[in-house]
Design a protein around this motif. Structure first.
Motif, short mmCIF file in Angstrom:
data_model
loop_
_atom_site.label_atom_id
_atom_site.label_comp_id
_atom_site.label_asym_id
_atom_site.label_seq_id
_atom_site.Cartn_x
_atom_site.Cartn_y
_atom_site.Cartn_z
N ASP A 108 -15.46 35.05 73.79
CA ASP A 108 -14.46 35.24 72.76
C ASP A 108 -15.01 34.86 71.39
O ASP A 108 -15.64 33.82 71.24
CB ASP A 108 -13.21 34.41 73.07
N ASN A 163 -9.27 34.43 68.96
CA ASN A 163 -8.36 34.46 70.11
C ASN A 163 -8.04 35.86 70.60
O ASN A 163 -7.58 36.03 71.72
CB ASN A 163 -7.08 33.63 69.83
N ASP A 164 -8.27 36.92 69.78
CA ASP A 164 -8.02 38.27 70.31
C ASP A 164 -9.21 39.21 70.14
O ASP A 164 -9.08 40.41 70.37
CB ASP A 164 -6.74 38.87 69.71
N ARG A 186 -13.14 39.91 71.35
CA ARG A 186 -14.15 39.49 72.33
C ARG A 186 -15.44 40.26 72.10
O ARG A 186 -15.42 41.42 71.70
CB ARG A 186 -13.63 39.71 73.75
N ARG A 200 -11.18 44.11 69.70
CA ARG A 200 -9.91 43.40 69.54
C ARG A 200 -8.93 43.96 70.57
O ARG A 200 -8.85 45.17 70.79
CB ARG A 200 -9.36 43.60 68.13
N LYS A 201 -8.17 43.05 71.17
CA LYS A 201 -7.20 43.46 72.19
C LYS A 201 -5.95 44.00 71.49
O LYS A 201 -5.21 43.25 70.88
CB LYS A 201 -6.84 42.25 73.04
N GLY A 258 -6.87 46.11 76.52
CA GLY A 258 -6.24 45.12 77.40
C GLY A 258 -6.96 45.04 78.72
O GLY A 258 -7.25 43.96 79.25
N PHE A 312 -10.38 43.41 78.53
CA PHE A 312 -10.32 41.95 78.49
C PHE A 312 -10.16 41.35 79.88
O PHE A 312 -10.40 40.17 80.07
CB PHE A 312 -9.18 41.49 77.56
#
Lengths: 328, 293
Positions: free
Chosen positions: B31, B34-35, B37, B91-92, B98, B101
């Motif tokens: 990561d 936080n969003d 990766r 980015r998610k 999604g 991730f």
């Protein structure tokens, strides 16, 4: 030109591949030929509504990808000049580098037999774009002399090999005269817009009040994009079947909100009229800038289909006089 | 069942098919925020690894997919000067990201590409370079920045200005902190606000960093900006103040894309396709094409 009985003509063509004839709806395996323009253009023979790109199959810890290849031979029978022009314009997009392998394969596997048009309607304006009812296009073209007889000529090598042309008699002078008379009568009934504006002035047009007003009553249903012979936008999606996945491409429409919607939530054309404006601009400014040819064939399908009564001819004429006004 | 037989019976394309992706393995992931990766992937077909990872240009993108979930474009954040792998910052935000991730190291993803025009690295030779990144914009810019640093002798002065919302939102923090120690180019970092109170560098929007840009030869400078749409206007104003020419100002833009080859029409902007005429455009392009930003 050769004179051939309709029956023999069709029988010979059916040896090349399955014959799909012009019907009221679209091109189908039917016995009779519809006297008029079909609602759906034959673009789906090159760009089907749904085309499997590949199948992904899971086996143990591996995933196998099997690309599909369209292989059935088909004859599109009775495509009108506007249909053929539409395919020609669509091919420009798919056949430029890198070539689209699915489109290319379908081109090879399809024989286009076009008919010189005798079915002008009030929405036709093909003569605007430098061709007309008498345009000879496709692999073979024919003129329907009467219900049972055609005058026909091959235009490509594929067309030359499809029939045993030497077995048929030449058309007689009086037949050619009839053809000439009929076609010039038809031509008179087809509208020709006099377009002479400068494509490079696109920036003045997109977003202008005059264009905005002209497309204002568009409800973004997307019907025009599906019947249009030159609209080719597609979406790619994955479909799950029992133990494998199909990745396919499907027709899409620039009229829809989600068409340009990005995952972040940003949407460059979120307003309803912006999307309608964009489609108009693409046909009458952007494609001419790209390919030096209008992106419209004047078939009039969008005019006949639109539930809101939108007439693209009015818009282009308004834009032309708007640009002229800006000059003065 | 019948459908299945029909589909699998269809002939298989043997020639090269640009719609068919290559399988790759996630070899590393961690990561960045936080969003967002970081993913490092390597093609499974070892014969293709070097060919694919040396021939792309910074600024190009790949179509990354997972069968049954979908496919989407992602800019490559690694540089062809460090071949063997592809790197992405993701980015998610949706269904595909999604799912990405949820993947673990050694899981498979599928790649097609590279697509797009990329940065004109040949044209940049001998010039001073001014990179300005905002937020996730650091992902494509990292590719060209690392490229320029790996060929340091080919370029004049190099400035890298990067702004993030707050210290937690800054990508590649360790890497960029390390770059600040380097003597051969200037790296400046800023955050809009610092709730932690521990941020060691500037605070303020990215344009405040322009005060550090000195002694560049504006006639011979290439400026590159990438970040959220709202940032472009202000950064471009600063470029213009410095006197950099419109045709030497580059920006990478994005659109929803499906095919990556200028066929599907999804990313069309005016008479240009973002996927083949972009995603790197000059300011001059942006000014002549309506609706590009």
């Amino acid at each position: 030109m050769k004179k051939i009985r309709m029956e023999d003509f069709e029988r010979e063509l059916s040896r090349w591949g399955t014959v799909f004839k012009r019907t009221e709806e679209g091109f189908m395996e039917k016995d009779t030929l519809f006297s008029g323009r079909s609602r759906q253009s034959p673009k789906e023979f090159l760009l089907p509504r749904e085309e499997v790109l590949f199948v992904a199959r899971k086996s143990k810890d591996d995933v196998e990808i099997l690309p599909s290849k369209p292989s059935k031979k088909k004859v599109v029978f009775g495509a009108l000049p506007c249909d053929m022009k539409g395919l020609e314009l669509t091919s420009k997009n798919f056949m430029q580098d890198p070539q689209d392998p699915y489109f290319k394969k379908r081109m090879e596997n399809t024989l286009f037999v076009s008919e010189m048009c005798q079915y002008p309607s009030s929405s036709c304006f093909c003569r605007t774009f430098g061709f007309g009812p008498r345009a000879q296009m496709g692999d073979i073209t024919y003129f329907k002399l009467d219900e049972d007889t055609v005058l026909t000529i091959p235009l490509t090598d594929k067309g030359k090999h499809a029939l045993k042309w030497e077995n048929y008699p030449e058309a007689e002078p009086q037949d050619l005269k009839i053809m000439e008379n009929v076609l010039s009568e038809v031509e008179k009934k087809v509208e020709k817009l006099d377009l002479s504006y400068d494509f490079n002035r696109q920036r003045e047009v997109y977003g202008s009040d005059v264009l905005n007003e002209s497309v204002f009553h568009c409800i973004n249903c997307g019907a025009c994009t599906f019947v249009c012979p030159t609209c080719y936008c597609f979406d790619i999606r994955d479909v799950k079947r029992k133990d494998f996945v199909i990745r396919e491409r499907v027709w899409d429409s620039c009229m829809y909100f989600v068409y340009s919607l990005e995952a972040s939530g940003h949407n460059p054309r979120k307003e309803r009229t912006k999307r309608a404006q964009n489609r108009f601009m693409h046909k009458f400014f952007y494609q001419p800038l790209q390919y030096k040819e209008y992106g419209c064939t004047g078939c009039g399908r969008c005019i006949d289909t639109c539930p809101a009564g939108y007439d693209i001819r009015q818009t282009v004429l308004k834009i032309q006089s708007f640009l002229e006004g800006q000059n003065g | 069942m019948k459908e299945r037989v029909d589909i699998l019976k269809c002939e298989v394309h043997e020639e090269e098919n640009p719609y068919v992706p290559e399988r790759a393995r996630i070899i590393r992931k961690y990561d960045l925020t936080n969003d967002v990766r970081f993913f490092q992937v390597r093609l499974c077909n070892h014969e293709k690894v070097m060919e694919w990872t040396t021939k792309y240009k910074p600024g190009q993108f790949m179509m990354l997919s997972i069968p049954n979930v979908g496919e989407a474009p992602f800019s490559i954040t690694s540089t062809p000067t460090r071949p063997g792998i592809f790197e992405f910052c993701i980015r998610k935000v949706g269904r595909l990201t999604g799912k990405l991730f949820e993947l673990r190291e050694n899981d498979f993803v599928w790649l097609r590409g590279p697509f797009g025009n990329g940065f004109p690295v040949e044209k940049m030779r001998g010039k001073d370079l001014l990179f300005v990144a905002g937020g996730l914009g650091a992902a494509p810019l990292r590719s060209v920045l690392l490229y320029a640093l790996d060929y340091r002798e080919r370029f004049g002065k190099i400035y890298y200005l990067y702004g993030a919302k707050n210290p937690d939102e800054m990508l590649f923090k360790d890497e960029f902190f390390g770059m600040k120690e380097r003597q051969d180019f200037d790296c400046y970092l800023t955050v809009d606000s610092d709730p932690t109170g521990e941020w060691p560098y500037d605070i303020g929007v990215v344009t405040t960093l322009f005060k550090y840009v000195k002694d560049i030869d504006v006639e011979n400078t290439v400026a590159v900006v990438c970040g959220p749409p709202v940032m472009y206007k202000f950064v471009v104003q600063e470029f213009m103040k410095l006197g950099i020419h419109e045709e030497n100002i580059y920006m990478t833009l994005e659109r929803k894309m499906k095919c990556g080859m200028g066929k599907c029409g999804q990313c069309v902007v005016g008479h240009k396709y973002t996927c083949i005429d972009g995603p790197v455009f000059t300011l001059w392009d942006v000014k002549t094409i309506r609706n590009l930003i």
